[in-house]
Motif scaffolding. Structure first.
Motif, mmCIF file in Angstrom:
data_model
loop_
_atom_site.group_PDB
_atom_site.id
_atom_site.type_symbol
_atom_site.label_atom_id
_atom_site.label_comp_id
_atom_site.label_asym_id
_atom_site.label_seq_id
_atom_site.Cartn_x
_atom_site.Cartn_y
_atom_site.Cartn_z
ATOM 1 N N GLU A 102 0.858 -1.185 0.000
ATOM 2 C CA GLU A 102 0.000 0.000 0.000
ATOM 3 C C GLU A 102 0.896 1.237 0.000
ATOM 4 O O GLU A 102 1.997 1.212 0.564
ATOM 5 N N THR A 103 0.437 2.293 -0.661
ATOM 6 C CA THR A 103 1.212 3.532 -0.718
ATOM 7 C C THR A 103 0.591 4.518 0.270
ATOM 8 O O THR A 103 -0.622 4.741 0.238
ATOM 9 N N LEU A 104 1.424 5.068 1.130
ATOM 10 C CA LEU A 104 0.915 5.938 2.197
ATOM 11 C C LEU A 104 1.783 7.186 2.324
ATOM 12 O O LEU A 104 2.971 7.153 2.005
ATOM 13 N N ASP A 105 1.173 8.235 2.830
ATOM 14 C CA ASP A 105 1.894 9.463 3.157
ATOM 15 C C ASP A 105 1.992 9.579 4.666
ATOM 16 O O ASP A 105 1.028 9.254 5.359
ATOM 17 N N ILE A 106 3.127 10.037 5.147
ATOM 18 C CA ILE A 106 3.263 10.244 6.597
ATOM 19 C C ILE A 106 3.933 11.586 6.839
ATOM 20 O O ILE A 106 4.827 11.991 6.098
ATOM 21 N N GLU A 107 3.428 12.268 7.872
ATOM 22 C CA GLU A 107 3.977 13.596 8.200
ATOM 23 C C GLU A 107 5.335 13.487 8.878
ATOM 24 O O GLU A 107 5.570 12.566 9.648
ATOM 25 N N ILE A 108 6.196 14.453 8.604
ATOM 26 C CA ILE A 108 7.494 14.561 9.269
ATOM 27 C C ILE A 108 7.304 15.460 10.501
ATOM 28 O O ILE A 108 6.610 16.473 10.380
ATOM 29 N N PRO A 109 7.867 15.178 11.659
ATOM 30 C CA PRO A 109 8.748 14.073 12.004
ATOM 31 C C PRO A 109 7.978 12.776 12.218
ATOM 32 O O PRO A 109 6.840 12.801 12.693
ATOM 33 N N CYS A 110 8.624 11.661 11.853
ATOM 34 C CA CYS A 110 7.949 10.377 11.954
ATOM 35 C C CYS A 110 8.960 9.261 12.190
ATOM 36 O O CYS A 110 10.179 9.495 12.137
ATOM 37 N N LEU A 111 8.432 8.070 12.420
ATOM 38 C CA LEU A 111 9.286 6.888 12.584
ATOM 39 C C LEU A 111 8.837 5.826 11.590
ATOM 40 O O LEU A 111 7.636 5.616 11.386
ATOM 41 N N LEU A 112 9.811 5.197 10.949
ATOM 42 C CA LEU A 112 9.534 4.120 9.995
ATOM 43 C C LEU A 112 10.292 2.872 10.432
ATOM 44 O O LEU A 112 11.431 2.973 10.890
ATOM 45 N N THR A 113 9.675 1.702 10.296
ATOM 46 C CA THR A 113 10.462 0.469 10.441
ATOM 47 C C THR A 113 10.505 -0.163 9.055
ATOM 48 O O THR A 113 9.502 -0.180 8.344
ATOM 49 N N VAL A 114 11.678 -0.654 8.667
ATOM 50 C CA VAL A 114 11.860 -1.091 7.276
ATOM 51 C C VAL A 114 12.093 -2.601 7.179
ATOM 52 O O VAL A 114 12.666 -3.211 8.079
ATOM 53 N N VAL A 115 11.631 -3.169 6.069
ATOM 54 C CA VAL A 115 11.840 -4.607 5.815
ATOM 55 C C VAL A 115 13.028 -4.782 4.862
ATOM 56 O O VAL A 115 13.456 -3.822 4.212
ATOM 57 N N LYS A 116 13.507 -6.019 4.758
ATOM 58 C CA LYS A 116 14.749 -6.204 4.001
ATOM 59 C C LYS A 116 14.575 -6.062 2.485
ATOM 60 O O LYS A 116 15.559 -5.965 1.773
ATOM 61 N N GLU A 117 13.348 -5.984 2.019
ATOM 62 C CA GLU A 117 13.105 -5.763 0.588
ATOM 63 C C GLU A 117 13.456 -4.334 0.179
ATOM 64 O O GLU A 117 13.520 -4.010 -1.002
ATOM 65 N N ILE A 118 13.705 -3.450 1.122
ATOM 66 C CA ILE A 118 13.859 -2.015 0.815
ATOM 67 C C ILE A 118 15.151 -1.688 0.067
ATOM 68 O O ILE A 118 15.198 -0.752 -0.731
ATOM 69 N N ASN A 119 16.226 -2.433 0.329
ATOM 70 C CA ASN A 119 17.511 -2.085 -0.316
ATOM 71 C C ASN A 119 18.494 -3.239 -0.171
ATOM 72 O O ASN A 119 18.131 -4.313 0.333
ATOM 73 N N TYR A 120 19.714 -2.981 -0.578
ATOM 74 C CA TYR A 120 20.786 -3.964 -0.412
ATOM 75 C C TYR A 120 21.890 -3.259 0.373
ATOM 76 O O TYR A 120 22.574 -2.396 -0.176
ATOM 77 N N PRO A 121 22.071 -3.591 1.665
ATOM 78 C CA PRO A 121 23.034 -2.822 2.475
ATOM 79 C C PRO A 121 24.445 -2.880 1.909
ATOM 80 O O PRO A 121 24.916 -3.933 1.490
#
Ligand code: FAD
Length: 265
Positions: A166-185
């Motif tokens: 799902e695509t969502l908007d969130i106001e800054i300041p905020c907190l996000l928790t990320v899953v491993k699909e997001i990037n390649y460290p």
């Protein structure tokens, strides 16, 4: 953009050992590493800094040794780090851990985004990120698989759900928790390692972050581990090897009857 990345040091093993008497984790003799899922949070924070400017600060609550986790984060591109260490923090549950981290973040003062890993591979609750947001009274979103856009006052993200995104908007300041699909460290660079080695990591205890004594450590933690047990995995498989089409059909029918009886069909 000021980004804060809380990272946890965890034992380098999938076989977490517990002290059956105290209900706490046995850390002796196990090599500590940065929680593998926090590497994705570090990578995403450094990516955002590279695109939008600003700085990334890694923070960790743990024993002195957790300073190595901070140094690894710096060698991956974080600008600074803060270690929250003191005997009084020992035995903190997720409520207390989130409180300590939120108090440190308050002391850092201004921030735009806090990025956490999805969960830690030892405690495995996934509660600390949302806990920090609750203490700071800021919005949060979990299971983020893509940061699509960063505006002046909000961030557009893609969130992983059971059957898609799902695509969502969130106001800054905020907190996000990320899953491993997001990037390649990325791997730490030599330059990053040298910078991390020469850097003095700030160390804060309860006084520096003005933490209430009654909210920290084992005594300040409302969670009580009542009993620990290792689940027994027992699978009594029933294997059929059909030699003809009739036998195959009979096996399939048997399976259908079995699944219907279990209420799964
Ligand atoms: P999670 O909430 O899974 O971590 C999510 C993210 O928060 C991490 O990716 C990281 O970004 C950040 N984070 C977490 N810890 C830190 C830290 N110390 N410093 C910086 N960032 C951090 N506690 C409870 O309250 N309830 C329980 O039911 C519970 N069960 C447990 C069961 C086991 C088997 C074990 C080993 C521990 C349990 N604990 C529980 C204690 C728990 O490990 C601690 O509260 C811990 O400090 C944080 O919880 P977590 O490991 O679940 O982190």
């Amino acid at each position: 953009m000021k980004i804060i990345v809380p990272i946890k040091q965890v034992p380098e093993t999938s076989n977490v050992k517990m002290d059956m008497n105290t209900g706490t984790m046995v850390r002796e003799g196990v090599e500590p590493i940065v929680n593998p899922l926090d590497l994705y949070a570090i990578e995403e924070a450094v990516n955002l800094k590279e695109k939008h400017g600003g700085e990334v600060i890694a923070i960790s609550m743990g024993p002195q040794k957790a300073g190595f986790a901070i140094k690894e984060a710096i060698s991956m591109g974080c600008d600074d780090g803060i270690l929250l260490t003191n005997k009084a923090f020992a035995g903190s549950d997720t409520w207390s851990t989130s409180y300590v981290l939120s108090q440190a973040i308050r002391k850092i003062d201004h921030f735009d985004v806090i990025i956490c890993g999805e969960r830690a591979t030892d405690g495995d609750t996934g509660q600390v990120g949302p806990g920090i947001a609750a203490w700071l009274d800021i919005p949060f979103l979990t299971y983020i698989s893509c940061i699509r856009d960063v505006g002046e006052n909000n961030i557009t993200v893609e969130r992983m759900i059971e059957n898609g995104y799902e695509t969502l908007d969130i106001e800054i300041p905020c907190l996000l928790t990320v899953v491993k699909e997001i990037n390649y460290p990325r791997l730490p660079t030599l330059g990053g390692k040298l910078r991390a080695k020469s850097m003095e990591i700030a160390t804060w205890g309860p006084e520096e972050i003005e933490a209430k004594k009654e909210n920290i450590g084992l005594h300040g933690s409302p969670t009580r581990v009542v009993k620990i047990s290792t689940p027994k995995v027992s699978r009594n498989g029933d294997i059929r090897v059909p030699n003809s089409e009739n036998e195959l059909n009979a096996a399939i029918n048997e399976l259908i009857v079995f699944l219907e009886r279990k209420g799964t069909l």
